[in-house]
Structure formats: structure tokens, C-alpha cells
Scaffold this active site. Structure first.
Site, mmCIF file in Angstrom:
data_model
loop_
_atom_site.group_PDB
_atom_site.id
_atom_site.type_symbol
_atom_site.label_atom_id
_atom_site.label_comp_id
_atom_site.label_asym_id
_atom_site.label_seq_id
_atom_site.Cartn_x
_atom_site.Cartn_y
_atom_site.Cartn_z
ATOM 1 N N GLU A 279 -10.034 5.697 6.984
ATOM 2 C CA GLU A 279 -8.595 5.954 6.999
ATOM 3 C C GLU A 279 -8.150 7.229 6.268
ATOM 4 O O GLU A 279 -7.218 7.890 6.719
ATOM 5 C CB GLU A 279 -7.846 4.756 6.376
ATOM 6 C CG GLU A 279 -7.961 3.488 7.179
ATOM 7 C CD GLU A 279 -7.442 2.291 6.382
ATOM 8 O OE1 GLU A 279 -8.145 1.858 5.460
ATOM 9 O OE2 GLU A 279 -6.345 1.821 6.679
ATOM 10 N N ARG B 201 0.831 -1.209 0.000
ATOM 11 C CA ARG B 201 0.000 0.000 0.000
ATOM 12 C C ARG B 201 0.868 1.263 0.000
ATOM 13 O O ARG B 201 0.495 2.277 -0.593
ATOM 14 C CB ARG B 201 -0.989 -0.015 1.165
ATOM 15 C CG ARG B 201 -2.072 1.050 1.056
ATOM 16 C CD ARG B 201 -3.187 0.877 2.077
ATOM 17 N NE ARG B 201 -4.228 -0.035 1.646
ATOM 18 C CZ ARG B 201 -5.279 0.300 0.886
ATOM 19 N NH1 ARG B 201 -5.444 1.552 0.493
ATOM 20 N NH2 ARG B 201 -6.167 -0.597 0.535
HETATM 21 N N1 MTE Z 1 -12.696 5.037 14.280
HETATM 22 C C1 MTE Z 1 -12.763 4.743 15.590
HETATM 23 N N2 MTE Z 1 -13.527 5.501 16.384
HETATM 24 N N3 MTE Z 1 -12.082 3.684 16.115
HETATM 25 C C2 MTE Z 1 -11.273 2.892 15.339
HETATM 26 O O1 MTE Z 1 -10.662 1.942 15.834
HETATM 27 N N4 MTE Z 1 -10.375 2.461 13.075
HETATM 28 C C3 MTE Z 1 -10.061 3.049 11.776
HETATM 29 C C4 MTE Z 1 -11.287 3.727 11.171
HETATM 30 N N5 MTE Z 1 -11.902 4.588 12.125
HETATM 31 C C5 MTE Z 1 -11.166 3.195 13.943
HETATM 32 C C6 MTE Z 1 -11.927 4.286 13.454
HETATM 33 C C7 MTE Z 1 -9.559 2.072 10.817
HETATM 34 S S1 MTE Z 1 -7.944 1.628 10.893
HETATM 35 C C8 MTE Z 1 -10.354 1.542 9.835
HETATM 36 S S2 MTE Z 1 -9.737 0.493 8.667
HETATM 37 C C9 MTE Z 1 -11.786 1.849 9.751
HETATM 38 O O2 MTE Z 1 -12.209 2.708 10.791
HETATM 39 C C10 MTE Z 1 -12.553 0.539 9.806
HETATM 40 O O3 MTE Z 1 -13.904 0.716 9.794
HETATM 41 P P1 MTE Z 1 -14.776 0.931 8.462
HETATM 42 O O4 MTE Z 1 -14.195 0.063 7.404
HETATM 43 O O5 MTE Z 1 -16.127 0.517 8.883
HETATM 44 O O6 MTE Z 1 -14.648 2.372 8.151
HETATM 45 N N1 LUZ Z 2 -5.590 -4.722 5.470
HETATM 46 C C1 LUZ Z 2 -5.276 -5.619 4.541
HETATM 47 C C2 LUZ Z 2 -5.718 -3.431 5.183
HETATM 48 O O1 LUZ Z 2 -5.148 -6.798 4.862
HETATM 49 N N2 LUZ Z 2 -5.142 -5.214 3.261
HETATM 50 C C3 LUZ Z 2 -5.256 -3.927 2.877
HETATM 51 O O2 LUZ Z 2 -5.119 -3.596 1.698
HETATM 52 C C4 LUZ Z 2 -5.555 -2.981 3.877
HETATM 53 N N3 LUZ Z 2 -5.651 -1.679 3.588
HETATM 54 C C5 LUZ Z 2 -5.907 -0.811 4.549
HETATM 55 C C6 LUZ Z 2 -6.060 -1.274 5.852
HETATM 56 N N4 LUZ Z 2 -5.971 -2.562 6.153
HETATM 57 MO MO1 MOS Z 3 -7.591 -0.288 9.404
HETATM 58 S S1 MOS Z 3 -5.551 -0.133 9.427
HETATM 59 O O1 MOS Z 3 -7.609 -1.002 7.857
HETATM 60 O O2 MOS Z 3 -7.773 -1.593 10.450
#
Ligand code: MTE
Ligand code: LUZ
Ligand code: MOS
Length: 767
Positions: free
Chosen positions: A716, A311
Site C-alpha cells: 500500500e 487509519r
Molecule cells: N497488487 C496487485 N497486483 N493487486 C492487488 O489487488 N492489492 C494491494 C496490494 N497490492 C493489490 C496489490 C493491497 S490493498 C494490499 S493490502 C496488498 O497488496 C495486500 O497484499 P500483501 O499484504 O501481500 O502485500
Molecule cells: N484492514 C483492516 C486494513 O481491517 N485493518 C487495517 O488496519 C487495515 N489497514 C490497511 C488495509 N486494510
Molecule cells: Mo488492502 S486496502 O489492505 O486490502
């Protein structure tokens, strides 16, 4: 009224603040329940010589001490490679690596046993840094390349060439709930695990593997997490597997909850990086060629490091068209806990590198960096193809750049800042606008799928179960909204059930920001099946045809005769009496995504979430401390399902990114022990660090119809906009800078640039 588009509060908003939301360690203790902890390696690298458990065994309250010999199935596990041991056998590779698992009646006995266990390890020379790993060729996973065009030719013929190396630090997840699991033994060796995990299916699989069970004998449940941020995508597995081991061996419930200190010391973090680059450009600042070699500090095992690196490489272009490039990625194996997923997943390191390069080009050409950014921004063909060959479609970046430039009064503020910097003897100001273009989809194709179970009850209420986990990001709320609107019923009549591998099989981690995209679409598909059946049935009842049946305001009618309605509740009851199936399972696989990692080409992403942010900072020339005066942020998140929650994600993500870039610094002792393992020494942004002026806005973009409800993933991407605070600091200093730009770093640069702190500002520091 439709739910989609409403700022319905997060499902736990009230429960969280009143303390009613239950996390793993809030679950009441069960009869016979045991508490767990580990005795780990005292040093970072070596061979175990002896383990003496005699003293620990004698401690009252200690029930069992397990080593690798007690594992009935396999001791080897890991998310991609099975290169980790649940309990170390001979070789230890980081401080704290679990060797002995302790089960006790109480915390006191646990703590005493941990001290009383004597482990002797013959020391070997550890590797901690990227430089040491490169020197010793200590790598993990394959080296990857993404390339296009003719790099050498472009570099040879380019008017300007710059080289550099950027050092990028790691970051602790700092979720409020540490890694935690409770395991409850079942019949015939089966086990149920409550885990604070983003990935219940992986917990199920690893527990089965370690215990020598079938996956059908293991259930993993996650009600919610007190934050995950990627840290629980793989690393919730160890405590869960240990709890399952004790529960099945001793036939007693077992609870493993890491202390905050241990969690920080012994679990993986965001990968530190080194990025070496050469960039060729013309007199205007147009990038002609980029060579970038990324090295990450992966820690002792692979974990997700290869995907994280992938990534990084896929985000080394960020918002900019780079015709010729050669990008490589190498993961360095070191004697530290294995680094792992963290919001942005390698993207931030790639984006920080190119945004740094653009600041360097601007400095060299004595131009405003924004001019360079706009010049290089993805645009119409041929400037719409990424280095890996994906087309940048429905691209709103040029519009976002220009709208933000004007709404933030960039030009006026630039002029004012230049003036201040020429005259102020005490302060230095910086201004910078950076972009994000974050690819949405897992880069591993098979992970881009989701399934959901929708149960409609005879009173017209609905339960939804998906593989998605709730970590605070609002996934449950958004899916409730999607399903409520699918049936045109009240939001309150839909509930999301705890995530369980019993309800949804073979699920992907809730990650890559795609939780709502994958699980929401699967749930909508299931609901639509049920709705179609109900429409057919309603057509019979109303002597109509299904094509005319509309669902509206918790009722159903023929659109040609809207006064004759049946309530949704009544319809469900009658349908059940007529033996109509009111349950359904939905499935979704993201169409069209494919990436060939060998050739480094393909279309890994369904779409991009994009945006820009501008930061203004003021640095104290004498202390290196800084204030963030103002942030303006503008993103394209499509049609928001829940604007309130999405705003929370954007603000939270930005601030977390800003923390990574500025104050969060991981400090290690020479032994490899983490020194900054609590908030007293590890500085995350506090409420007082929130920028004084923080303008957050979204463009109106209804065109992302490839995704559920034309929404875009938001979890993210905003984190990567926090980088503008770092580039603003760099803009003020006009010198090379490491990331994070801590006050110490800043002061170092200030004293380097100007030998005497009290001297008037040097000419070189003005624009
Ligand atoms: N928001 C909160 N409040 N707590 C979390 O742990 N994780 C982040 C983001 N927002 C997180 C967060 C991460 S790393 C990801 S990948 C996404 O939420 C995952 O949730 P989604 O795919 O439903 O957006
Ligand atoms: N996790 C994963 C991830 O396994 N593959 C991905 O491409 C990715 N991208 C963002 C966050 N988690
Ligand atoms: Mo988020 S780093 O894709 O859990």
C-alpha cells in the site's frame, strides 16, 4: 543460490499473459450448475411495499426466486457490526440493494427475470453527501479523537494561523475480475465455496451464519484474485453467501459473477472525505499545532469505515512532527453502497490533508514547500513521537528527503520552472516532493496473526498453505522464496497451494500490506521446525552433531566435512522411513503492537514503510489538461525479498494513487445512481498516462530485523506517494484545489485566478 533477493517472476506471470491462469469464471461449468443475479432496489431510500414475482416465475429457464424469507439462518451480517441484510426485508438504503435472488439455467433467463420482477418502494428522502449527513446527524460508528499537547494555547500564541477545508473524492477499485463466487453443495448441508476473496475465513463465517451451519461445514477456497485492492476484503461476502444459499437450497452448484457495470454501480469504493483544518505555525513554517476534523462518506452501513477512519487519523501527521494536535474522525451514513477498504485504507486521505496543509503554509509564507517539509520532518528526540505516542524508530526519512532532493535536481528544476511560469503564456508548471510514512500492522490487534502448513514430501518437494491470498501482489512468490531458502532447495521445488479454510483456520484478511509479514513468518516457523528435525536426523546419518549440520544447494552436510553430502531429497526419503514427521504448522503473532482507541494512544504499528516522491507537471492554461513530465521516487522497503515484484508494487501503487488524485472521478445522478460506471466515463490511468520519466529507487536498509528476512511491507505505501502529482498541480496553480484535480477542476481554478484566459500570467502566480 538463495532465492531471497532474486527477481523471480510472479508465479502467474506466464499464466496470466497466456490466459492459463484460472479465475472464478474460468472454472468450467459443472453439471446442473445455476447462474445467479439479483433484482435490487430501484431507489436509494425507502420502504418496500410489494414484490411481484409472477411474471419472473413464468420465464423459461428461471429455476428459483429467493427473498429474505428463504434464508435458513440469519439474514444479518457484516464484518464488524451485523448491520447489513443479505436480501432486504423492509427498508432499502441504496440503489441496487439486493431484494430478490434469481437462480436460472442461463444468462438470458437471468436478464429477463431481473426486468420482470416488480418491486415497489415508498420513497423517503435520501442522504448522499457528507454535508447532508452532518446536517441531519446521520452518522455510523463512534466519533474518535487523537490529541496531544495544548491546542488552544499553541494556536493563541502562534504567529500564523490558517484555516481550510479539503474535499477528497472516492475511487473505484477497478480490479479486472469482478466479485465472483461458485458454491458446490456437499453432504448433509455442507458447502464448498470458491470465492475471489481476500478473506476466506470471513466468507466461511458469514456463509455459516446465513445458512445456520457450523463453520466446520463450510469450506472457502481462493486460488487467486484478478485484483482485490481492498475491495474484496469484506465485499466478496454477498455473492459468496448468495451462491451458498442457492447451492444448499437447490442442491445444485451455483455461480454468481457480477458484471463490470454492476460491480462498479453496487459495490463500495474508497471513502470520499471532507477534512476541515486549522494549522498554527511560526515564521519559518514550523507547525506548532494542528486541528483536523475528518468526515468520511461511509455509505449505508459500517463495513470497515471506523477502521478506515482510524487509519486516516493515525496518518494525519504523515512524515511530520506535530507537537500539539486535536484530530477527530466522524463517519457519515448515506444512501450509497457501503464504502470499504481500498489500498491505503484511509491513510491516503489523512496524508493528502497534511500535504495540502504544507502547500498552503508554503504559499502563505512564500517559501518552497520542500523547505517546510524538511523543517517538520520526524527526526531526533523529542521530534520522534507521533501524536498517538508511538516512537518513530530507525527513521530514514531525513536521509530520503535529502537524497531525493539531490538525485532529482530539485533546486535546479525549481529555478527553471519559476522562470517558465513567469514567461509562458500557454503553460504552467508545478513541482512538488511529498513523503509517506505508512504504519505496518492492522490497527485491530487480533488481526495481527497468521498460520501456515508446510508439507515436505519424500522426494524433497514442498507444499505450503497459508491464510494469505494471492491477488497479483506476489505473496505466493515471496513465500516460495522464503521456504526454498529455509531448506536451501530450488525455488521450483516449493509450491503455494490455493488458500483454503480447510488447511488454515481463523485467518486474517490478506490486507494492511502485511500478507508476507504474517503468513511468510508463520510458514518460515513451520519450515524451521521441520528443518530442525531433519538436521537432528542428518547428524545421526553423518555421525555428527546438529549444530554442525548445514543445508546448502539442495544438500546437507557437516560443515567440518563439506565433501560428504546427502541430497535433501534422499534425506527426506530416509527420514520418512525412520518415521520422522515431515509436516508442520507454524504460527506467528506480531509482537508489541497495541492501540487503545478510546484514549487514542499506543503503538499500533510494528514499523513504518517510508519514502518520498517528486512530480513535475505541465498544465495547459487553456484546457486545464496536464502532463506528468517526470517522477522520481525513493523508498525504504528494507531488504527486498523480490526486487522485481516490489518494483511492480511501487510503480503500480504510485500510478493507482496518481489516478485517484487526478482523473478518477465518481459522478452521481440526483437519484444517487452512479453515472461513471464504466471505463468510458471513469478514467483510470492507461499505459499512455505513465509518466514519461519515472525513476524508481530504493535505499539500502538492512536494519528492519523485526520483520521476516528484514523485509518491509510494500503493497500500500507507494499509493500515497501518488499525492505528489496532486500537490505539483496545486504548486502550479497556487490556489485551493479539490482532489481529484481533474482537468475541469484545474480549468476552474485557472479561470478563477485569471478572469481572461489569454491575459499574461498574473504576478500572484509566480514565486
Ligand atoms: N497488487 C496487485 N497486483 N493487486 C492487488 O489487488 N492489492 C494491494 C496490494 N497490492 C493489490 C496489490 C493491497 S490493498 C494490499 S493490502 C496488498 O497488496 C495486500 O497484499 P500483501 O499484504 O501481500 O502485500
Ligand atoms: N484492514 C483492516 C486494513 O481491517 N485493518 C487495517 O488496519 C487495515 N489497514 C490497511 C488495509 N486494510
Ligand atoms: Mo488492502 S486496502 O489492505 O486490502
Amino acid at each position: 543460490m538463495p532465492s531471497i533477493g532474486q527477481s523471480i517472476p510472479h508465479d502467474s506471470a506466464r499464466l496470466h499473459v497466456t490466459g492459463q491462469a484460472t479465475f472464478i469464471d474460468d472454472m468450467p461449468s459443472m453439471p446442473g450448475e445455476l447462474l445467479l443475479d439479483c433484482a435490487g432496489s430501484p431507489i436509494a431510500r425507502g420502504t418496500i411495499q410489494s414484490i411481484d414475482l409472477t411474471a419472473a416465475r413464468a420465464i423459461s429457464g428461471v429455476v428459483a426466486l429467493f427473498t429474505c424469507k428463504d434464508i435458513p439462518g440469519s439474514n444479518h451480517f457484516g464484518p464488524v457490526l451485523h448491520d447489513e441484510e443479505l436480501l432486504a426485508e423492509k427498508q432499502v438504503n441504496y440503489i441496487g440493494q439486493p431484494i430478490v435472488l434469481i437462480a436460472a439455467e442461463n444468462h438470458q433467463a437471468l436478464a429477463q427475470a431481473r426486468k420482470a420482477i416488480k418491486i415497489s418502494v415508498r420513497e423517503e428522502t435520501p442522504i448522499f453527501t457528507i454535508e447532508e449527513a452532518i446536517a441531519q446527524k446521520s452518522f455510523v460508528g463512534p466519533k474518535r479523537t487523537i490529541a496531544r499537547g495544548n491546542l488552544d494555547q499553541a494556536i493563541d500564541s502562534a504567529p500564523h494561523l490558517l484555516h481550510g477545508s479539503l474535499k477528497i473524492g472516492g475511487q473505484d477499485h477497478f480490479y479486472l475480475e469482478s466479485q465472483a463466487a461458485i458454491a458446490i453443495p456437499g453432504e448433509e448441508g455442507a458447502v464448498t465455496i470458491h470465492s475471489s476473496t481476500q478473506n476466506p475465513t470471513e466468507i466461511q463465517a458469514i456463509v455459516a451464519h446465513i445458512l445456520g451451519l457450523g463453520m466446520h461445514q463450510v469450506i472457502c477456497i481462493c486460488k487467486r484474485m484478478g485484483g482485490g485492492f481492498g475491495g474484496k476484503e469484506t465485499q466478496a461476502a454477498a455473492p459468496a453467501a448468495m451462491a451458498a444459499l442457492v447451492a444448499t437450497k437447490l442442491r445444485r452448484p451455483a455461480r454468481f459473477v457480477y458484471t463490470k457495470d454492476d460491480d462498479m454501480k453496487f459495490t463500495g469504493k474508497r471513502h470520499p472525505y471532507r477534512a476541515d483544518y486549522s494549522v498554527a505555525f511560526d515564521h519559518d513554517g514550523r507547525i506548532l499545532a494542528l486541528k483536523a476534523d475528518f468526515f468520511s462518506n461511509a455509505g449505508f452501513s459500517l463495513d470497515l469505515s471506523a477502521s478506515v477512519m482510524e487509519r486516516t487519523m493515525l496518518h494525519a501527521d504523515n512524515a511530520y512532527y506535530i507537537p500539539n494536535c486535536h484530530i477527530t474522525g466522524t463517519c457519515c451514513k448515506t444512501n450509497l453502497p457501503s464504502n470499504t477498504a481500498f489500498r491505503g485504507f484511509g491513510g491516503p486521505q489523512g496524508v493528502a490533508t497534511i500535504e495540502n496543509i504544507i502547500e498552503e503554509i508554503a504559499l502563505y509564507l512564500k517559501k518552497d514547500a520542500l523547505e517546510i517539509r524538511k523543517l517538520n520532518c520526524y527526526g531526533p528526540a523529542p521530534c520522534n513521537v507521533t501524536p498517538y505516542g508511538q516512537l518513530v524508530e530507525n527513521n530514514h526519512l531525513p536521509e530520503i528527503f535529502s537524497r531525493l532532493e539531490s538525485s532529482a535536481n530539485y533546486g535546479t528544476r525549481r529555478a527553471a520552472i519559476t522562470k517558465i511560469n513567469q514567461t509562458s503564456r500557454t503553460h504552467l508548471k508545478g513541482l512538488s516532493l511529498t513523503a509517506v510514512k505508512f504504519g505496518i500492522s492492522f490497527t485491530k490487534k487480533f488481526l495481527n496473526q497468521g498460520n501456515a502448513l508446510v508439507n515436505v514430501y519424500t522426494d524433497g518437494t514442498v507444499q505450503v498453505s497459508t491464510g494469505g491470498t494471492e491477488m497479483g501482489q506476489g505473496l505466493n512468490t515471496k513465500i516460495r522464496q522464503l521456504i526454498a531458502d529455509e531448506f536451501a532447495i530450488d525455488f521450483a521445488d516449493v509450491l503455494l497451494m490455493p488458500t483454503s479454510t480447510e488447511k488454515n483456520n481463523n485467518t486474517s484478511p490478506t490486507a494492511a500490506s502485511a500478507g508476507t509479514d504474517l503468513n511468510g513468518t508463520a510458514a518460515v516457523r513451520a519450515a524451521r521446525e521441520i528443518r530442525n528435525r531433519l538436521a537432528d536426523f542428518a547428524a545421526e546419518l553423518l555421525a555428527s552433531s546438529a549444530t554442525y549440520i548445514v543445508f546448502k544447494d539442495s544438500t546437507v552436510c557437516d560443515s567440518r566435512n563439506p565433501t560428504k553430502t546427502i541430497s535433501f531429497k534422499e534425506l527426506c526419503k530416509l527420514a520418512h522411513m525412520e518415521r520422522i514427521n515431515l509436516g508442520e504448522r507454524g504460527f506467528y503473532a506480531t509482537p508489541g503492537v497495541d492501540f487503545d482507541r478510546e484514549s487514542g494512544t499506543g503503538t499500533p504499528f510494528l514499523y513504518y514503510t517510508t519514502g518520498c516522491a517528486v512530480a513535475e507537471v505541465t498544465i495547459d492554461r487553456f484546457t486545464g489538461q496536464f502532463d506528468i513530465d517526470r517522477i522520481d521516487l525513493l523508498m525504504d522497503i528494507g531488504r527486498s525479498i523480490n526486487p522485481g515484484i516490489d518494483r511492480g508494487q511501487v510503480v503500480g501503487g504510485f500510478v493507482q494513487g496518481m489516478g485517484w488524485c487526478t482523473t478518477e472521478e465518481l459522478k452521481y445522478a440526483d437519484t444517487g445512481a452512479l453515472l461513471s460506471y464504466s471505463p468510458t466515463t471513469y478514467k483510470i490511468p492507461g499505459v499512455m498516462d505513465i509518466p514519461k520519466i519515472f525513476n524508481v529507487d530504493f535505499i539500502d536498509n538492512p536494519d528492519n530485523t523485526c520483520n521476516v528476512a528484514a523485509s518491509k511491507a510494500v503493497g500500500e505505501p507507494p499509493l500515497l506517494l501518488g499525492i505528489c502529482v496532486w500537490t505539483a498541480i496545486k504548486d502550479a496553480l497556487k490556489s485551493p484545489l479539490e482532489l481529484p484535480a481533474t482537468p475541469e477542476q484545474i480549468l476552474l481554478q485557472l479561470t478563477r485566478a485569471r478572469p481572461k484566459a489569454s491575459a499574461p500570467p498574473a504576478a500572484a502566480m509566480t514565486t
